[in-house]
Enzyme design. Structure first.
Site, PDB file in Angstrom:
ATOM      1  N   GLU A 171       6.190   0.107   6.805  1.00  0.00           N
ATOM      2  CA  GLU A 171       4.871   0.135   5.936  1.00  0.00           C
ATOM      3  C   GLU A 171       4.162  -0.007   4.705  1.00  0.00           C
ATOM      4  OE1 GLU A 171       2.371  -0.490   8.365  1.00  0.00           O
ATOM      5  OE2 GLU A 171       3.671   0.401  10.374  1.00  0.00           O
ATOM      6  N   LYS A 222       0.525   3.909   2.691  1.00  0.00           N
ATOM      7  CA  LYS A 222       1.300   4.402   4.010  1.00  0.00           C
ATOM      8  C   LYS A 222       2.529   4.678   3.831  1.00  0.00           C
ATOM      9  CE  LYS A 222      -1.083   0.970   6.505  1.00  0.00           C
ATOM     10  NZ  LYS A 222      -1.406  -0.359   7.204  1.00  0.00           N
ATOM     11  N   GLU A 250       0.932  -1.033   0.264  1.00  0.00           N
ATOM     12  CA  GLU A 250      -0.372  -0.290   0.482  1.00  0.00           C
ATOM     13  C   GLU A 250       0.765   1.645  -0.034  1.00  0.00           C
ATOM     14  OE1 GLU A 250      -3.710  -0.612   2.621  1.00  0.00           O
ATOM     15  OE2 GLU A 250      -2.500  -2.449   3.399  1.00  0.00           O
TER      16      GLU A 250
END
Length: 319
Positions: A300, A295, A292
């Site tokens: 992360e 993020k 993702e």
């Protein structure tokens, strides 16, 4: 990456990216790979529509910024009508996770319990209580002591927060959801924790705790949580691991090799339970389906099993 189904394994599906597949493509990817359970973090209409008729079991999240509003019973009833009842004829809701990693000192902490109760009451009013359980997802920082596992206990600051939550879970026969990240435990303390212990690759017992021997950190953390529940008078409460994963890039020990090793070993391991709960499969949700890119930069962004183009990072077999 064709995977065979394992009833104890699901995969979390976040949406913090601007290059992710469509919801229908995501649901199809779950089906193609026989991933039978999905955790989503808020009631996205497109996601819920795509899940219709898929037979995928779903953890639906109540975002932390909704908790205060849902401490009002009528608002909780409306939330359940709009986001659950409207889809429940052909979407298989399993749990409602009321809040994610709320800590005792957080501004929203005092709203978790009333929101859980109101959501539960709304589920009962909709006559869905036989299908859907209501819980909240904690993290392991609520433990004041986690080593050795048998000494596991909630911290003094966490006890007033978690105790009434435990009571409502017991009353309603719902599991506690727990996000269990060995990656962060290892990287926070690499001088004391061996990488093999975190990756399930230790050749022998690393921690002997009375009658229980621990060959991996996952079992040790989970059993510390079970010990804490026992001390809180909830020895029979079950735990579902609502997130666990390993980053493949951006930090210490964050490689595709380590991430693949962790995920493969976790999938195989959870079928057998922990030393304190031997023989009982651990319902577990891998984090996450995709990388993702919205993020925080670094580790992360790289917990995905798949890249946003739906290509797998490494070979996995579920089950």
């Amino acid at each position: 990456m064709l995977v065979r189904n394992s009833k104890s394994i699901g995969v979390c599906c976040g949406k913090n990216g601007n290059n992710l597949p469509s919801d229908q493509e995501v649901v199809s990817l779950y089906q193609t790979n026989s991933i039978g359970r999905m955790r989503i973090y808020y009631p996205n209409r497109d996601t819920l529509e795509a899940l219709r008729g898929s037979n995928t079991e779903v953890i639906l999240g109540v975002p932390n910024d909704n908790l205060r509003a849902l401490a009002d019973a009528s608002a909780a009833t409306t939330w359940i009508q709009n986001n659950v009842v409207a889809y429940s004829s052909n979407v298989r809701f399993r749990y409602i996770a009321v809040g994610n990693e709320v800590h005792p000192g957080d501004a929203n902490a005092r709203y978790v319990l009333p929101a859980m109760q109101n959501i539960h009451d709304a589920i009962v009013s909709a006559n869905l209580q036989g299908q859907i359980k209501v819980s909240t997802a904690i993290d392991t920082t609520l433990l004041g002591i986690s080593y050795p596992p048998s000494k596991g206990s909630f911290s003094d600051s966490a006890n007033p927060y978690i105790s009434p939550i435990i009571n409502i879970l017991r009353t309603n026969d719902a599991p506690l959801l727990a996000n269990v990240y060995l990656y962060f435990r290892y990287t926070d303390n690499p001088q004391s924790i061996d990488l093999n212990y975190a990756l399930f690759t230790s050749p022998e017992v690393v921690v002997q705790d009375g009658q229980y021997g621990y060959q991996n950190l996952f079992d040790a953390l989970l059993d510390a949580l079970y010990a804490a529940l026992e001390k809180a008078g909830a020895a029979n409460l079950s735990i579902s691991v609502s997130e666990s994963g390993w980053s493949s890039e951006g930090g210490n020990a964050a490689t595709a090799g380590n991430a693949g090793t962790f995920d493969r070993n976790l999938i195989n391991h959870v079928k057998q339970g922990t030393p304190r709960r031997s023989g009982k499969a651990i319902e577990t949700y891998l984090f996450a389906m995709f990388d993702e890119n919205l993020k925080a930069a670094g580790i992360e962004q790289h917990f995905g099993l798949f890249l946003p183009d739906r290509q797998p990072k490494y070979q996995l077999t579920f089950g």
